[in-house]
Design an enzyme around this catalytic site. Structure first.
Site, short mmCIF file in Angstrom:
data_model
loop_
_atom_site.label_atom_id
_atom_site.label_comp_id
_atom_site.label_asym_id
_atom_site.label_seq_id
_atom_site.Cartn_x
_atom_site.Cartn_y
_atom_site.Cartn_z
N ASN A 155 -27.95 -10.07 -6.05
CA ASN A 155 -28.75 -8.88 -5.73
C ASN A 155 -28.91 -8.84 -4.22
O ASN A 155 -28.51 -9.76 -3.52
CB ASN A 155 -30.11 -8.92 -6.45
CG ASN A 155 -30.94 -10.11 -6.07
OD1 ASN A 155 -31.19 -10.37 -4.90
ND2 ASN A 155 -31.31 -10.89 -7.06
N ASP A 179 -25.92 -15.12 -11.34
CA ASP A 179 -26.53 -15.53 -10.06
C ASP A 179 -27.36 -16.79 -10.27
O ASP A 179 -27.23 -17.79 -9.55
CB ASP A 179 -27.39 -14.36 -9.57
CG ASP A 179 -27.83 -14.50 -8.12
OD1 ASP A 179 -28.66 -13.67 -7.69
OD2 ASP A 179 -27.35 -15.41 -7.42
N GLY A 186 -24.24 -6.65 -16.63
CA GLY A 186 -25.35 -7.33 -17.31
C GLY A 186 -26.66 -6.63 -16.99
O GLY A 186 -26.88 -5.48 -17.39
N ILE A 187 -27.48 -7.29 -16.21
CA ILE A 187 -28.81 -6.74 -15.88
C ILE A 187 -28.71 -5.36 -15.21
O ILE A 187 -29.55 -4.50 -15.39
CB ILE A 187 -29.57 -7.75 -14.99
CG1 ILE A 187 -29.88 -9.03 -15.80
CG2 ILE A 187 -30.84 -7.16 -14.38
CD1 ILE A 187 -30.38 -10.19 -14.98
N1 APR Z 1 -20.19 -17.08 -16.50
C1 APR Z 1 -19.55 -15.89 -16.62
N2 APR Z 1 -20.19 -14.71 -16.81
C2 APR Z 1 -21.54 -14.75 -16.90
C3 APR Z 1 -22.29 -15.94 -16.77
C4 APR Z 1 -21.54 -17.14 -16.56
N3 APR Z 1 -22.16 -18.33 -16.43
N4 APR Z 1 -23.61 -15.63 -16.89
C5 APR Z 1 -23.67 -14.30 -17.10
N5 APR Z 1 -22.44 -13.77 -17.11
C6 APR Z 1 -22.03 -12.38 -17.29
C7 APR Z 1 -22.97 -11.46 -18.02
O1 APR Z 1 -22.81 -11.62 -19.43
C8 APR Z 1 -22.47 -10.10 -17.54
O2 APR Z 1 -21.36 -9.69 -18.32
O3 APR Z 1 -21.94 -11.81 -15.99
C9 APR Z 1 -21.99 -10.40 -16.11
C10 APR Z 1 -22.91 -9.87 -15.03
O4 APR Z 1 -24.25 -9.95 -15.49
P1 APR Z 1 -25.48 -10.33 -14.50
O5 APR Z 1 -25.37 -11.76 -14.15
O6 APR Z 1 -26.71 -9.85 -15.18
O7 APR Z 1 -25.19 -9.51 -13.18
P2 APR Z 1 -25.41 -7.95 -12.86
O8 APR Z 1 -25.31 -7.10 -14.08
O9 APR Z 1 -24.48 -7.66 -11.71
O10 APR Z 1 -26.92 -7.88 -12.36
C11 APR Z 1 -27.23 -8.49 -11.13
O11 APR Z 1 -28.90 -9.84 -12.16
O12 APR Z 1 -28.64 -12.07 -12.12
C12 APR Z 1 -29.31 -11.04 -11.55
O13 APR Z 1 -29.79 -11.75 -9.30
C13 APR Z 1 -28.95 -10.92 -10.09
O14 APR Z 1 -30.53 -9.21 -9.67
C14 APR Z 1 -29.16 -9.46 -9.86
C15 APR Z 1 -28.70 -8.84 -11.17
#
Ligand code: APR
Length: 188
Positions: free
Chosen positions: A33, A43, A134-135
């Site tokens: 983020n 993250d 994801g988020i």
């Molecule tokens: N390995 C591979 N993929 C992963 C893992 C992992 N260990 N953990 C999560 N994912 C996948 C999720 O299932 C999703 O498909 O990564 C993808 C991105 O999800 P998020 O991590 O939620 O990232 P994003 O949607 O870009 O949101 C970013 O979320 O983690 C917080 O700090 C980050 O605020 C920021 C937001």
């Protein structure tokens, strides 16, 4: 669906289900983020497994190059800390619906800028998660189209990059990507 990685673009892109933090490549790409100070999802996993050196490097970037935070679509590089990967490239995906209709371009910029940064550092092997799906709520089917078309456009500009792993956290997420990717020119 397959347990073996599926490859595209003359084998330079492979699609697999797995844990991004376990990838032994030159750099993994973090779905960060704008604060660059950690969070949940991938993250959080990267900071948990990579240790404090990554957060310290991110803090240094905040006080030097990006005092107001990293804008969506931009990318920075830090040490990989205790991870198998040598480096982490942090990029900020678009929050779906919150960028005035420019989300697709910003998502494409994440991949363009991550590849450019990797190439600029002479890195050959990368692993990238499904940024923003994801988020940040980016629909996985729309993202699959954008990511595959962006890699088709961008990878030829970086012949030194040998391997890009697209790492999905589940078979289901991988299969959604496989069903909606446009690598074979199969999208209108
Ligand atoms: N390995 C591979 N993929 C992963 C893992 C992992 N260990 N953990 C999560 N994912 C996948 C999720 O299932 C999703 O498909 O990564 C993808 C991105 O999800 P998020 O991590 O939620 O990232 P994003 O949607 O870009 O949101 C970013 O979320 O983690 C917080 O700090 C980050 O605020 C920021 C937001």
């Amino acid at each position: 669906m397959p347990s073996e990685p599926i490859t595209y673009l003359a084998g330079r892109v492979c699609v697999l289900a797995g844990d991004l933090t376990e990838q032994a490549v030159d750099a993994i790409v973090n779905a960060a983020n704008s604060s660059l100070l950690g969070g949940g999802g991938v993250d959080g996993a990267i900071h948990r497994h990579g240790g404090p050196a990554i957060l310290q490097a991110c803090r240094n970037l905040r006080t030097s190059l990006w005092p107001n935070g990293l804008p969506a679509g931009q990318a920075v590089i830090t040490t990989g800390g205790d991870l198998p990967a040598r480096y982490v490239i942090h990029t900020v995906g678009p929050i779906y619906g919150r960028h005035g209709g420019h989300e697709a371009e910003l998502l494409a910029d994440c991949y363009r800028n991550a590849l450019a940064l990797a190439a600029g550092h002479g890195l050959r092997r990368l692993a990238i998660p499904a940024i923003a799906t994801g988020i940040y709520g980016y629909p996985a089917d729309e993202a699959a189209r954008i990511v595959s078309l962006t890699l088709c456009e961008t990878l030829p500009k970086h012949p030194e990059i040998e391997e890009i792993r697209l790492v999905f956290f589940s078979d289901e997420q991988r299969d959604i990507f496989l069903a909606h990717q446009c690598f074979a020119g199969n999208c209108r």
